[in-house]
Design a protein around this motif. Structure first.
Motif, PDB file in Angstrom:
ATOM      1  N   LEU A   1      37.654  45.667  46.117  1.00 53.70           N
ATOM      2  CA  LEU A   1      37.727  47.095  45.828  1.00 53.70           C
ATOM      3  C   LEU A   1      39.210  47.450  45.752  1.00 53.70           C
ATOM      4  O   LEU A   1      39.947  47.275  46.726  1.00 53.70           O
ATOM      5  CB  LEU A   1      37.024  47.873  46.948  1.00 53.70           C
ATOM      6  CG  LEU A   1      36.915  49.379  46.795  1.00 53.70           C
ATOM      7  CD1 LEU A   1      36.153  49.759  45.541  1.00 53.70           C
ATOM      8  CD2 LEU A   1      36.231  49.964  48.020  1.00 53.70           C
ATOM      9  N   ILE A   2      39.672  47.886  44.563  1.00 52.50           N
ATOM     10  CA  ILE A   2      41.103  48.117  44.393  1.00 52.50           C
ATOM     11  C   ILE A   2      41.491  49.592  44.326  1.00 52.50           C
ATOM     12  O   ILE A   2      42.648  49.941  44.525  1.00 52.50           O
ATOM     13  CB  ILE A   2      41.659  47.383  43.154  1.00 52.50           C
ATOM     14  CG1 ILE A   2      40.982  47.869  41.878  1.00 52.50           C
ATOM     15  CG2 ILE A   2      41.543  45.876  43.327  1.00 52.50           C
ATOM     16  CD1 ILE A   2      41.703  47.433  40.608  1.00 52.50           C
TER      17      ILE A   2
ATOM     18  N   GLU B   1      34.249  57.820  42.430  1.00 50.42           N
ATOM     19  CA  GLU B   1      34.459  56.718  41.507  1.00 50.42           C
ATOM     20  C   GLU B   1      35.151  55.560  42.220  1.00 50.42           C
ATOM     21  O   GLU B   1      35.993  55.783  43.079  1.00 50.42           O
ATOM     22  CB  GLU B   1      35.326  57.208  40.339  1.00 50.42           C
ATOM     23  CG  GLU B   1      35.386  56.275  39.163  1.00 50.42           C
ATOM     24  CD  GLU B   1      36.077  56.921  37.977  1.00 50.42           C
ATOM     25  OE1 GLU B   1      35.452  56.949  36.909  1.00 50.42           O
ATOM     26  OE2 GLU B   1      37.225  57.380  38.105  1.00 50.42           O
ATOM     27  N   ALA B   2      34.767  54.331  41.828  1.00 50.96           N
ATOM     28  CA  ALA B   2      35.362  53.147  42.451  1.00 50.96           C
ATOM     29  C   ALA B   2      35.661  52.099  41.386  1.00 50.96           C
ATOM     30  O   ALA B   2      34.937  51.973  40.399  1.00 50.96           O
ATOM     31  CB  ALA B   2      34.406  52.570  43.494  1.00 50.96           C
ATOM     32  N   TYR B   3      36.747  51.357  41.622  1.00 48.38           N
ATOM     33  CA  TYR B   3      37.160  50.275  40.744  1.00 48.38           C
ATOM     34  C   TYR B   3      37.156  48.983  41.554  1.00 48.38           C
ATOM     35  O   TYR B   3      37.827  48.902  42.583  1.00 48.38           O
ATOM     36  CB  TYR B   3      38.565  50.523  40.183  1.00 48.38           C
ATOM     37  CG  TYR B   3      38.636  51.703  39.240  1.00 48.38           C
ATOM     38  CD1 TYR B   3      38.687  51.496  37.864  1.00 48.38           C
ATOM     39  CD2 TYR B   3      38.643  53.005  39.711  1.00 48.38           C
ATOM     40  CE1 TYR B   3      38.753  52.566  36.984  1.00 48.38           C
ATOM     41  CE2 TYR B   3      38.694  54.081  38.848  1.00 48.38           C
ATOM     42  CZ  TYR B   3      38.749  53.860  37.483  1.00 48.38           C
ATOM     43  OH  TYR B   3      38.803  54.924  36.619  1.00 48.38           O
ATOM     44  N   VAL B   4      36.393  48.003  41.073  1.00 48.13           N
ATOM     45  CA  VAL B   4      36.282  46.725  41.756  1.00 48.13           C
ATOM     46  C   VAL B   4      36.774  45.633  40.808  1.00 48.13           C
ATOM     47  O   VAL B   4      36.272  45.503  39.685  1.00 48.13           O
ATOM     48  CB  VAL B   4      34.823  46.432  42.181  1.00 48.13           C
ATOM     49  CG1 VAL B   4      34.727  45.086  42.884  1.00 48.13           C
ATOM     50  CG2 VAL B   4      34.295  47.554  43.078  1.00 48.13           C
TER      51      VAL B   4
ATOM     52  N   GLY C   1      38.042  40.921  35.498  1.00 45.52           N
ATOM     53  CA  GLY C   1      37.778  42.260  34.979  1.00 45.52           C
ATOM     54  C   GLY C   1      37.604  43.287  36.075  1.00 45.52           C
ATOM     55  O   GLY C   1      37.615  42.976  37.266  1.00 45.52           O
ATOM     56  N   ILE C   2      37.449  44.516  35.626  1.00 49.57           N
ATOM     57  CA  ILE C   2      37.240  45.644  36.528  1.00 49.57           C
ATOM     58  C   ILE C   2      35.840  46.189  36.286  1.00 49.57           C
ATOM     59  O   ILE C   2      35.455  46.438  35.136  1.00 49.57           O
ATOM     60  CB  ILE C   2      38.255  46.785  36.247  1.00 49.57           C
ATOM     61  CG1 ILE C   2      39.696  46.288  36.302  1.00 49.57           C
ATOM     62  CG2 ILE C   2      38.012  47.972  37.177  1.00 49.57           C
ATOM     63  CD1 ILE C   2      40.227  45.960  37.653  1.00 49.57           C
TER      64      ILE C   2
ATOM     65  N   LEU D   1      39.795  42.068  31.610  1.00 52.08           N
ATOM     66  CA  LEU D   1      41.240  41.899  31.719  1.00 52.08           C
ATOM     67  C   LEU D   1      41.689  40.566  31.134  1.00 52.08           C
ATOM     68  O   LEU D   1      42.718  40.487  30.469  1.00 52.08           O
ATOM     69  CB  LEU D   1      41.688  41.983  33.187  1.00 52.08           C
ATOM     70  CG  LEU D   1      41.395  43.293  33.912  1.00 52.08           C
ATOM     71  CD1 LEU D   1      41.840  43.199  35.365  1.00 52.08           C
ATOM     72  CD2 LEU D   1      42.063  44.467  33.214  1.00 52.08           C
ATOM     73  N   ALA D   2      40.923  39.505  31.393  1.00 45.64           N
ATOM     74  CA  ALA D   2      41.296  38.183  30.887  1.00 45.64           C
ATOM     75  C   ALA D   2      40.074  37.268  30.875  1.00 45.64           C
ATOM     76  O   ALA D   2      39.122  37.464  31.635  1.00 45.64           O
ATOM     77  CB  ALA D   2      42.378  37.562  31.780  1.00 45.64           C
TER      78      ALA D   2
END
Length: 132
Positions: free
Chosen positions: A75-76, A82-85, A106-107, A126-127
């Motif tokens: 978890l970043i 809202e959450a970005y992992v 990825g996110i 992301l990659a």
């Protein structure tokens, strides 16, 4: 959108963090099981091109079986809504025609619903690196 990839201090309760990470794991498990009804239940209606993606997933599932292993799930960034992992995974063909296995980074973006549940709202690649 570059700021959404930067790691921030997480202030959500450990209970909320656990709920978020459980949805990310459920997404992996349901995808592997090809449980599309289950997947739709954990996706937010705002997910971009969800209907088209579902058709593509079903077409792939008709031909291939895949295994996905998470090497890192973190978890970043998170707010109350809202959450970005960040998810790093190894993706391998179990059966089906020729396919190149790959590692992905990825996110996964999740949104909190009115009932308190978290749902997947977007996936940001992301990659990707082929491993064979």
């Amino acid at each position: 959108k570059a700021d959404q990839y930067k790691e921030e201090a997480i202030t959500l309760s450990s209970e909320e963090q656990t709920k978020i990470l459980a949805v990310v794991e459920k997404d992996r498990v349901l995808s592997e099981k090809e449980d599309f009804d289950g997947l739709m239940a954990i996706y937010d209606s705002s997910y971009p091109d969800l209907t088209q993606k579902t058709v593509q997933w079903k077409q792939l599932a008709a031909v291939f079986d895949f295994k996905s292993t998470y090497s890192s799930v973190k978890l970043i960034k998170a707010s109350e809504k809202e959450a970005y992992v960040r998810v790093q995974s190894k993706n391998e063909k179990v059966s089906g025609p020729e396919f190149r296995n790959f590692n992905a980074d990825g996110i996964t973006v999740l949104k909190k619903q009115a009932d308190g549940a978290w749902k997947v709202a977007d996936s940001i690649p992301l990659a990707m690196e082929f491993t064979q």
